[in-house]
Write a protein that holds these residues in place. Structure first.
Motif, short mmCIF file in Angstrom:
data_model
loop_
_atom_site.label_atom_id
_atom_site.label_comp_id
_atom_site.label_asym_id
_atom_site.label_seq_id
_atom_site.Cartn_x
_atom_site.Cartn_y
_atom_site.Cartn_z
N PHE A 135 34.55 48.14 9.66
CA PHE A 135 33.41 48.10 10.57
C PHE A 135 32.09 48.09 9.81
N THR A 136 32.13 47.69 8.55
CA THR A 136 30.92 47.50 7.76
C THR A 136 30.96 46.14 7.11
N SER A 137 29.80 45.52 6.95
CA SER A 137 29.71 44.22 6.30
C SER A 137 29.39 44.37 4.82
N ILE A 138 29.45 45.57 4.30
CA ILE A 138 29.08 45.86 2.91
C ILE A 138 30.30 46.38 2.16
N GLY A 139 30.58 45.80 0.99
CA GLY A 139 31.62 46.32 0.12
C GLY A 139 33.04 46.07 0.59
N ASP A 140 33.27 45.02 1.39
CA ASP A 140 34.64 44.72 1.84
C ASP A 140 35.44 44.16 0.67
N THR A 141 36.66 44.68 0.50
CA THR A 141 37.42 44.46 -0.72
C THR A 141 38.83 43.95 -0.42
N VAL A 142 39.24 42.87 -1.13
CA VAL A 142 40.62 42.40 -1.08
C VAL A 142 41.05 42.03 -2.49
N ARG A 143 42.38 41.92 -2.66
CA ARG A 143 42.94 41.60 -3.97
C ARG A 143 43.90 40.42 -3.85
N ALA A 144 44.14 39.78 -4.98
CA ALA A 144 45.10 38.67 -5.02
C ALA A 144 45.78 38.65 -6.37
N ASP A 145 47.00 38.11 -6.37
CA ASP A 145 47.71 37.88 -7.62
C ASP A 145 48.46 36.56 -7.50
N THR A 146 49.41 36.34 -8.39
CA THR A 146 50.10 35.06 -8.37
C THR A 146 51.19 34.98 -7.31
N ILE A 147 51.38 36.06 -6.52
CA ILE A 147 52.36 36.06 -5.43
C ILE A 147 51.67 36.02 -4.08
N PHE A 148 50.57 36.78 -3.93
CA PHE A 148 49.88 36.89 -2.64
C PHE A 148 48.40 36.57 -2.81
N GLY A 149 47.82 35.96 -1.77
CA GLY A 149 46.39 35.70 -1.74
C GLY A 149 45.66 36.77 -0.96
N GLY A 150 44.36 36.58 -0.80
CA GLY A 150 43.54 37.51 -0.04
C GLY A 150 42.45 36.79 0.73
N ALA A 151 41.97 37.41 1.79
CA ALA A 151 40.88 36.84 2.58
C ALA A 151 40.11 37.95 3.27
N VAL A 152 38.78 37.78 3.37
CA VAL A 152 37.92 38.62 4.19
C VAL A 152 37.36 37.74 5.29
N THR A 153 37.63 38.10 6.54
CA THR A 153 37.14 37.33 7.68
C THR A 153 36.12 38.16 8.45
N PHE A 154 34.91 37.63 8.57
CA PHE A 154 33.83 38.33 9.26
C PHE A 154 33.77 37.87 10.72
N TYR A 155 33.73 38.84 11.61
CA TYR A 155 33.63 38.58 13.05
C TYR A 155 32.21 38.87 13.51
N HIS A 156 31.73 38.08 14.46
CA HIS A 156 30.35 38.18 14.92
C HIS A 156 30.28 38.08 16.43
N GLN A 157 29.14 38.45 16.95
CA GLN A 157 28.85 38.26 18.36
C GLN A 157 27.39 37.85 18.49
N LEU A 158 27.08 37.19 19.58
CA LEU A 158 25.68 36.90 19.85
C LEU A 158 24.95 38.22 20.04
N ALA A 159 23.72 38.29 19.58
CA ALA A 159 22.94 39.51 19.70
C ALA A 159 22.93 39.98 21.14
N PRO A 160 23.28 41.25 21.39
CA PRO A 160 23.36 41.71 22.77
C PRO A 160 22.03 41.57 23.50
N ASN A 161 22.11 41.22 24.75
CA ASN A 161 20.92 41.27 25.60
C ASN A 161 20.71 42.75 25.94
N PHE A 162 19.88 43.39 25.15
CA PHE A 162 19.78 44.85 25.23
C PHE A 162 19.23 45.31 26.58
N GLN A 163 18.58 44.42 27.30
CA GLN A 163 18.08 44.81 28.61
C GLN A 163 19.23 45.03 29.59
#
Length: 330
Positions: A135-163
């Protein structure tokens, strides 16, 4: 520098990371990978946006740890790139397999989003810790080697209509000589009856005209002992949850409740989202450990700094998840 994404820089994430299970081993990666994320190519790490994220210019900065000779970097940090839903960039990959036992780590921050788009969460995929949500967009960490890959997928939303309902507040370390390692995310709720289904469901019906609902998650890899929070609205401060935190540290804090705020200020807040900010204190940082504002900025960290999250395998003292209910949300 802003640029458009061209193959092979893009990995077309047609299947989407959210539907992915823990990555499984795949065959040798092609020279120009086209990653559907399931399976993840070995010797490859991708930075993606979710299939539901709006198109636009996204900014990332990252660090590759334990890079090897013959690594291929289809993108360099920092990077601002035009991405469409479900697409990725490839900051690290290889054609020649990594030596057996060698692990490469990616630590990535999302540093900018298109106008009116806000970060929601990140999905981290590798075979070392498993599929998990950040739940943070800072310091997200994944690892990979010659058997498995890695991915970081960021999810977003339109800025809430705060009213209408709520405001997302990212929480980051506040500046100081020994900054906190904690990060998090909070939602300020003005009209709980209009909340969409989600993690703040517990606040439905709790906040009212003279209160602001607070739904927050704090990730605490440094083992701090948190003690309370303060909501500031239009320059006026309103402490909450004081004395309700456990006496020792928790690895994760989950907060649901409401802080009493005069109705007039609540009305102003619905029109001026930047007038709200949150600060959480701890025994180690009594003046403020982490915080963020309605303008979308978390605690200040030096430009280019990478704040590392603790791995699930890292030692951590104290309790696991601690749920704290306060005010009208108790």
């Amino acid at each position: 520098m802003r640029r458009l994404a061209f193959a092979p820089l893009l990995l077309l994430a047609a299947a989407g990371c959210r539907d992915a299970t823990t990555p499984q081993a795949a065959g040798s990666p092609p020279a120009h990978p086209s990653l559907t994320v399931v399976p993840l190519w070995p010797d490859t790490i991708g930075i993606c946006i979710s299939p539901g994220s709006p198109s636009g210019d996204y900014g990332f900065q990252w660090q590759i740890i334990n890079g090897q000779p013959d690594d291929i970097h289809d993108a360099t940090s920092p990077d601002i790139i035009t991405l469409g839903p479900g697409t990725c960039i490839v900051p690290w990959r290889r054609l020649a397999p990594l030596p057996a036992g060698v692990v490469v780590t990616l630590v990535v921050d999302e540093i900018s989003t298109p106008p009116n788009v806000v970060f929601d969460s990140a999905e981290l995929q590798d075979d070392f810790v498993g599929d998990r949500t950040s739940f943070t967009s800072i310091g997200d960490t994944v690892r990979a080697d010659t058997i498995f890959g890695g991915a970081v997928t960021f999810y977003h939303q339109l800025a809430p209509n705060f009213q209408k309902n709520s405001l997302l507040v990212p929480l980051g370390p506040l500046p100081g000589p020994d900054p906190s390692q904690a990060t998090g995310r909070a939602t300020l709720v003005v009209k709980p009856g209009q909340l969409p289904p989600g993690p703040c469901d517990a606040l439905r019906g709790t906040a009212h005209a003279s209160a602001v609902g607070i739904c927050a998650n704090i990730h605490n890899p440094g083992g701090e002992t948190f003690t309370g929070g303060t909501l500031t609205v239009m320059g006026q401060t309103f402490p909450f949850a004081t004395g309700l935190f456990p006496p020792g540290p928790c690895r994760t804090y989950v907060l649901h409740g409401a802080a009493g705020v005069p109705a007039g200020l609540v009305t102003q807040l619905t029109l001026h989202a930047a007038g709200a900010s949150l600060v959480f204190t701890s025994v180690e940082h009594p003046a403020g450990a982490i915080g963020g504002s309605g303008g979308g900025s978390g605690g200040a960290s030096p430009a280019g700094a990478v704040i590392h999250n603790a791995d699930a395998s890292s030692p951590s003292s104290g309790r696991g998840e601690c749920v704290i209910r306060f005010g009208a949300g108790r």
